[in-house]
Design an enzyme around this catalytic site. Structure first.
Site, mmCIF file in Angstrom:
data_model
loop_
_atom_site.group_PDB
_atom_site.id
_atom_site.type_symbol
_atom_site.label_atom_id
_atom_site.label_comp_id
_atom_site.label_asym_id
_atom_site.label_seq_id
_atom_site.Cartn_x
_atom_site.Cartn_y
_atom_site.Cartn_z
ATOM 1 C CG LEU A 1 -1.929 -1.223 1.240
ATOM 2 C CD1 LEU A 1 -2.796 -1.149 2.478
ATOM 3 C CD2 LEU A 1 -2.778 -1.263 -0.008
ATOM 4 C CG ASP A 2 -0.479 4.397 1.892
ATOM 5 O OD1 ASP A 2 -0.721 4.678 0.707
ATOM 6 O OD2 ASP A 2 -1.346 4.356 2.766
ATOM 7 C CD GLU A 3 4.722 -0.637 4.594
ATOM 8 O OE1 GLU A 3 5.701 -1.371 4.368
ATOM 9 O OE2 GLU A 3 3.863 -0.884 5.459
#
Length: 260
Positions: free
Chosen positions: A203-205
């Site tokens: 996801l947001d990594e």
């Protein structure tokens, strides 16, 4: 070796940037040059001249704009900025279509002469299938998540590895959820910001491309934080898209080397 290949291609270097990562020792280089040779001739000369280094070479005629597919939900600020900058010629991309899981941004998109695809009511599986088909038929280079409030499947993220850019507030991993700026206000934060990054299965990594911040104080209301956050988000996303469109981003491990 690169400059020798440019010379052999009857070329003239217009712009050149290079960097060696001190940790991985990976060498990255972006060279823009003019030449009277055609692209096939240039590729043969470069591959012959640099073969000993076994490099990963990519070539693109400067006039060929990359195609970006934009995914949105309801918030308009990021989409509005991308459409405006593209219309002005300040964002060197083509936008064949905008896809959304809601119909809210249909008129905004079509007012710019761009096709709007409404996926309201479609299952995630059907929606991704339609997105894939459009990527293939239009030759899409980049998918932009302009405040797209849906989670993409791991398979889709793998298929479009290093070709999906997302934007979000920079409070993560704190203040998760739909009202991060209100949570930040309750905690009395002094700095807010936004992050544009490549999307992967985590996801947001994914590798970070661009970030920016703004200082706030105790007098800032939640509504003011939201407004400031929107402004940072639109600017950071537009810059990340421009950097991708101009081939200025190199991924080294889980980091990016970005030539401004």
């Amino acid at each position: 070796a690169v400059t020798s290949a440019v010379l052999e291609s009857r070329g003239n270097i217009i712009e050149n940037q290079q960097f060696t990562d001190p940790v991985t020792l990976d060498f990255v280089m972006r060279t823009r040059f003019e030449t009277t040779s055609n692209l096939n001739e240039v590729k043969v000369i470069f591959e012959k001249g640099l073969n000993q280094f076994k490099p990963n070479l990519n070539f693109r005629p400067y006039s060929n704009k990359k195609k970006a597919l934009i995914l949105v939900t309801k918030e308009s600020h990021c989409l509005r900025d991308l459409l405006y900058l593209q219309e002005l010629g300040e964002l060197p991309i083509e936008i064949p279509a905008v896809i959304s899981n809601h119909s809210d941004l249909k008129s905004l998109t079509e007012n710019h002469g761009i096709k709007f695809i409404d996926q309201s009511g479609e299952s995630k599986e059907d929606a991704e299938k339609e997105i894939r088909a459009l990527i293939n038929s239009e030759g899409i280079d980049l998918v932009v998540l302009a405040r797209y409030m849906q989670i993409l499947s791991p398979q889709f993220c793998d298929e479009m590895k290093d070709r999906i850019i997302n934007i979000h507030h920079s409070f993560l991993p704190s203040f998760k959820g739909s009202r991060p700026y209100h949570q930040a206000h309750e905690r009395g934060v002094k700095v807010i910001g936004a992050t544009a990054h490549f999307v992967n299965q985590n996801l947001d990594e994914g590798p970070i491309i661009e970030q920016d911040v703004a200082h706030v104080n105790h007098a800032s209301t939640p509504e003011q934080l939201v407004s400031i956050g929107r402004d940072i988000e639109r600017r950071v996303l537009a810059k990340a898209v421009r950097l991708f469109a101009e081939d200025r981003i190199f991924i080294v491990g889980n980091r990016t080397v970005v030539f401004q």
